[in-house]
Structures are given as structure tokens and as C-alpha cells.
Design an enzyme around this catalytic site. Structure first.
Site, PDB file in Angstrom:
ATOM      1  N   TYR A   1      20.618   7.069   3.960  1.00 53.55           N
ATOM      2  CA  TYR A   1      21.744   6.336   3.384  1.00 53.55           C
ATOM      3  C   TYR A   1      22.290   5.345   4.406  1.00 53.55           C
ATOM      4  CZ  TYR A   1      25.675   5.893   0.094  1.00 53.55           C
ATOM      5  OH  TYR A   1      26.589   5.441  -0.815  1.00 53.55           O
TER       6      TYR A   1
ATOM      7  N   TYR B   1      22.818  -1.635  -3.515  1.00 58.16           N
ATOM      8  CA  TYR B   1      23.738  -0.539  -3.253  1.00 58.16           C
ATOM      9  C   TYR B   1      24.002   0.181  -4.568  1.00 58.16           C
ATOM     10  CZ  TYR B   1      28.152   1.828  -2.094  1.00 58.16           C
ATOM     11  OH  TYR B   1      29.139   2.766  -1.911  1.00 58.16           O
TER      12      TYR B   1
END
Length: 381
Positions: free
Chosen positions: A290, A334
Site C-alpha cells: 500500500y 488510488y
């Protein structure tokens, strides 16, 4: 134990844009249908759904929009991007327990044209979480970048490093995005000089240390390994799944720990993944970590034991571990980490754009700085 009992059998996404011109519900329904098509399943096969607590499209509404009928399992996971891998964990638990046979995990939002998480705190209902944030808000810590900058500065100070060390993550992500036609930054790699020349956002973070904002949707289909083997695509077997919250954990502002130069919550996840799988860093062929902010990628590598404390930048620079081969959230999109899970599935299937030869095991992580989650996915057999 869910190890080896469930698999990701389908993945599907919308286009990743900056202005979808569509509702979040429409994006969710499109992603769900695409994931079912990829698996060779239909809406009538689905009996479970999992998403994020902050999703504006409830499970029953998405089910109706996608043509799904009765549900025997539905669940939501909290803490923003930290929920990503936990949605798959929840789905796998439901399948292993016999609560559902086919579970769809989804996330869809207009994060660029609608609610922009990067805008930070503007107004919120009173809550215990809000009270924790309130200790920093009066001093200008209003945005995710400012919250992460505190930990990033301490990291640099502790290990005697300069901000340029974060640039290795940005360059790696953008190199992979440049060859991924689904990525927003397709065809646009960057250099360390580009990173160093980008404007400050919240020192020591520059613009190219911060992920983009995206409109789009991503969905994943989880079912038993046995059923997945009969479907259209090779299964991505769920080897291990875990959630983790550390001591003195807050959402993005865990400044009252003994040290803030690491990510203890990801350490909790790492210990579970390695312990339950019997695997270790040397067994991972590709990592999808991430990357809403570059410093937290370095800290994750250190928490998982790929390198020692303070060595994450040099490790990324060495390029010994294929990292964020889709371009990550800095380069592709995203989507609160859900697109990263899809990339891990493609890698173990052998269908990724930037395919790692012989990739059989992929590590995926969810949001950092918050209670989080992780997955180990593997090729069948």
C-alpha cells in the site's frame, strides 16, 4: 484456518479516471459485473458481499443494481484503506464457514471528482476517533500528508537519511505504471531528479511522494478453491490473511507510541501471515504494498523483514523484489488498495502487464497508519 480453502476467482474494474461523470453506485455495479464475467459466473451465483464502512453504495443496493438476488452474508470493514485485504479475509471466512458460496468484495468512489480524502478534515460528527485527531488539528495537522509527514520526519532523523530516499518508491511505481495502459500515468515514468524537483506538500513529503486521487471501482470474487478450479480463470489461492492493530493505535496520528518511525500494526499483520503460512520474505515473488505515501512503503518492507530498520530505501533501489508492478496507487490508481489485490491475482495467474516470470506467491498489504490487513496469494498447485 482459511489457508488453502478459498481463492480469488474473478477480478473486474472500471476505467480509472479523474472525473467519471457517473454515480458511485454505477461504478460499483460495473466493477462487480466485470469481476463476475472474469470468473465465468453470473449475478445469480452470488450470495455474499463485503465492502468498506465508508462506502456510499450499500451491499443490498449494489446487489440490486448488479442483478444479484438473495444474500446469506454481508459485511463491512472499518478504517479506510486498511480494510482492503480484510474484505477478502471476511469473504474467505464466510466461504470456509459455509455461510456463503460466492462472495463479491467491492470498492467504488469518486475520490477525485467527489469526496477527496486528500483534502483532510473539514467537518465531521463528534466521535472518539475525531477526538484523537483533535490533538493535532489546532496545530495544522489537517491532511493525510501532514499526518504522515510527522512519522516520515522521525524516520529520516532516526536513521540519518535524507528525503530523497523516498524517491526510490515513486520512481519504481511510475516505471511500472508507464507500461500499464490501465494506469493514469501510463507512458509517464519519472526520475529521482523529477522527484527531488517536485514541490513540497508537507515536509519531508513532496508531491511525488503522495498518491493520486481517482474515480473508479474494483471488485473481486471469492469462492472455494474447489469451485474456483471449475471456473474460467486459474484461482489465486488465499494462502493466509490477517488484520492488525498495534498498541496505542490511532487513525493516522499514532504519535504517542514509544517510537513513530515504524508501523507496528503492519508488524502484527506480518507475524500472522508468516506464522500461519510457514513462509517468509524469501518465499515472496512479488509484493504489492500500500503506497498512499512513499515513506510507509519503506517501513512496511522493514516490518515484514525484507530488510533491516532504515534500510527500506536501499532495498527498493536494489530492485531485488518486484514491487507494485501495476504502478501502485502512485501510478495506476488510488482505489483504497483494491486494485493492488487485483494485480496480485494477475501475477499469480501469469497475466500481468509487467509479469514476474514464474510468480507463484504474492504479498499484498492494505492501508498504513491505520488498523490494517494483508494477504498472501498463491498459484494453485
Amino acid at each position: 484456518m482459511i489457508a488453502g480453502t478459498a481463492a480469488v476467482a474473478g477480478i473486474g474494474a472500471t476505467a480509472f479516471t479523474k472525473d467519471s461523470g457517473r454515480s458511485e453506485l454505477a461504478l460499483a455495479a460495473e466493477a462487480v459485473r466485470a469481476a463476475l464475467d472474469d470468473a465465468g459466473l453470473g449475478p445469480r451465483d452470488v450470495d455474499g458481499m463485503v465492502t468498506f464502512t465508508m462506502d456510499t453504495s450499500p451491499e443490498i443496493t449494489v446487489a440490486q443494481a448488479a442483478g444479484i438476488g438473495e444474500l446469506t452474508f454481508f459485511s463491512r470493514v472499518h478504517y479506510g484503506g486498511g480494510a482492503a485485504c480484510a474484505t477478502v479475509q471476511q469473504a474467505a471466512l464466510a466461504v470456509a464457514a459455509g455461510l456463503a458460496e460466492v462472495v463479491v468484495c467491492y470498492r467504488a468512489f469518486n475520490e477525485r471528482s467527489g469526496r477527496r480524502f486528500g483534502a483532510g478534515v473539514q467537518s465531521r460528527e463528534p466521535s472518539a476517533e475525531g477526538a484523537a485527531l483533535g490533538w493535532g488539528l489546532p496545530y495544522g495537522l489537517l491532511t493525510p500528508a501532514s499526518w504522515v509527514a510527522m512519522a516520515a520526519r522521525r524516520y529520516l532523523h532516526t536513521y540519518g537519511l535524507e528525503p530523497g530516499v523516498f524517491g526510490h518508491v515513486a520512481v519504481t511505481d511510475r516505471r511500472h505504471a508507464a507500461t500499464n495502459s490501465a494506469a493514469y500515468f501510463y507512458g509517464r515514468p519519472i526520475t529521482l531528479a523529477d522527484h527531488a524537483a517536485s514541490r513540497w506538500i508537507a515536509e519531508p513529503l513532496r508531491l511525488l511522494d503522495c498518491c493520486q486521487e481517482t474515480d473508479g471501482g474494483q471488485a473481486l470474487v471469492v469462492t472455494s478453491v474447489e469451485r474456483a478450479r471449475t471456473l474460467a480463470r486459474p484461482p489465486a489461492v488465499i494462502i493466509a490473511a490477517a488484520q492488525g492493530a498495534g498498541r496505542a493505535q490511532e487513525q493516522m496520528t499514532s504519535y504517542y507510541r514509544d517510537g513513530i518511525e515504524g508501523l507496528p500494526e503492519m508488524g502484527v499483520v506480518a507475524r500472522q501471515l508468516w506464522g500461519s503460512s510457514g513462509l517468509g520474505p524469501a518465499d515472496v515473488d512479488v509484493a504489492v504494498l500500500y503506497d498512499h505515501f512513499t515513506p510507509y512503503v519503506l517501513m512496511q518492507l522493514e516490518e515484514f523483514g525484507f530488510c533491516g530498520p532504515g534500510e527500506g530505501g536501499a532495498f527498493v533501489e536494489s530492485d531485488v523484489l518486484p514491487l507494485n508492478t501495476h504502478g501502485g496507487q502512485l501510478g495506476e490508481a488510488y482505489l483504497h488498495g483494491m486494485n493492488g489485490i487485483a494485480e496480485a491475482v494477475r501475477q499469480v495467474r501469469g497475466t500481468a502487464v509487467n509479469q514476474v516470470p514464474g510468480a507463484a506467491r504474492a504479498l499484498v498489504t492494505a492501508g498504513t497508519g491505520v488498523p490494517t490487513s494483508g494477504l498472501l496469494l498463491g498459484a494453485d498447485g
